[in-house]
Structure formats: structure tokens, C-alpha cells
Design an enzyme around this catalytic site. Sequence first.
Site, PDB file in Angstrom:
ATOM      1  CD  GLU A   1      -8.109   5.811  -1.555  1.00 38.01           C
ATOM      2  OE1 GLU A   1      -7.951   5.570  -0.340  1.00 38.01           O
ATOM      3  OE2 GLU A   1      -7.169   6.053  -2.327  1.00 38.01           O
TER       4      GLU A   1
ATOM      5  CG  HIS B   1      -8.522  -3.224  -2.057  1.00 37.36           C
ATOM      6  ND1 HIS B   1      -9.492  -2.548  -2.768  1.00 37.36           N
ATOM      7  CD2 HIS B   1      -8.337  -2.515  -0.922  1.00 37.36           C
ATOM      8  CE1 HIS B   1      -9.867  -1.481  -2.094  1.00 37.36           C
ATOM      9  NE2 HIS B   1      -9.194  -1.435  -0.960  1.00 37.36           N
TER      10      HIS B   1
ATOM     11  CG  ASP C   1      -2.023   0.989   1.142  1.00 35.82           C
ATOM     12  OD1 ASP C   1      -3.195   0.564   1.136  1.00 35.82           O
ATOM     13  OD2 ASP C   1      -1.736   2.221   1.062  1.00 35.82           O
ATOM     14  CB  ILE C   2       0.957   4.182  -2.269  1.00 34.21           C
ATOM     15  CG1 ILE C   2       2.076   5.045  -2.803  1.00 34.21           C
ATOM     16  CG2 ILE C   2      -0.292   4.986  -2.047  1.00 34.21           C
ATOM     17  CD1 ILE C   2       3.199   4.302  -3.446  1.00 34.21           C
TER      18      ILE C   2
ATOM     19  CG  HIS D   1      -6.516  -3.018   3.419  1.00 32.04           C
ATOM     20  ND1 HIS D   1      -5.788  -1.866   3.152  1.00 32.04           N
ATOM     21  CD2 HIS D   1      -7.756  -2.783   2.916  1.00 32.04           C
ATOM     22  CE1 HIS D   1      -6.560  -0.983   2.533  1.00 32.04           C
ATOM     23  NE2 HIS D   1      -7.761  -1.517   2.372  1.00 32.04           N
TER      24      HIS D   1
END
Length: 132
Positions: free
Chosen positions: A88, A93, A29-30, A95
Site C-alpha cells: 500500500e 515499514h 498504525d491508523i 509492522h
Amino acid sequence: MASIFTRIVNGEIPSYKVAEDDRFYAFLDINPVQPGHTLVIPKQEVDYIFDLDNDTYAGLTLFAKKVAEAIKAAVTCRKVGMAVIGLEVPHAHIHLVPMQAEKDMDFARHAELPASEMTAIAEAIAGQFAKL
Ligand code: 5GP
């Protein structure tokens, strides 16, 4: 228009990749909530995870399990937490977050790590994944 995650899978946007097979892709994750925070996605672009067909859903969770094992071996933590949250990015996805304590799964707190650190973490997780 393709989701940002599809563009990552296609290599149009760079990512810190940790694992990939023909159907799934995992990358840092960025804006990690903890160092080693990883996103696991199906390459097939579906917004809502529970809209995935059963086979893809099962495959995604099994792939995430293997990625979690690699994270656990590469990043100091007690456990790897798993969450499906957020609105978002309209591309399913999971996490995966290395945790020392439950408070480490606080998605309101994002950090930004230097590129050199992100690269080192991604390489460490990828190296462990390759051994599984
Ligand atoms: P959610 O949809 O679950 O709220 O969050 C989407 C997650 O994707 C966020 O944690 C955010 O930091 C991450 N994210 C959004 N855009 C990018 C991107 O371009 N690259 C990467 N690596 N992560 C992203």
C-alpha cells in the site's frame, strides 16, 4: 511526491508517535489489526525495505527491537509479532503487532479505535520506550 509516511515524519500529517531518533520513527498504525499495532520506518524514503543500505536496514531492525520491547511492556500480550508485508505505502515499514495468539497477526482484519484510546496507547508505549 513525498510518501504519506515522509509527510508524517515532517509533521505535515498527524500521527500517534511512540518513538523517534535521528534516523527512525515509530507510530501507531491508523487501522490497527490489534491495539498497539505500530509501524517502524526509516526517515529516509525508500520504497522496498531490502533496498535499504545495510547500515540503515540494521539500524531499523534494532530500533524496531527496542520499540517492540516498549510495546510488550505497555500492552497486554504474549509476544510482539513482526511483519514486512503489503504494497500500500511505498515507504519501507515494519509492522509490530501485540499478539495473544497467532491469529492476531491477521492483516485482513483492521479496526478503528477511538482517538482517546489511540492517544492512551501511544503515550503508554512512548513512556516505556523512554525508560529503555
Ligand atoms: P502495507 O503497505 O504494509 O500494506 O500497509 C501500510 C499500513 O499503513 C496499513 O496498515 C495502513 O493502515 C497504514 N497506514 C496507511 N496510511 C496511514 C496513515 O496516514 N497513518 C498511519 N498511522 N497509518 C497509515
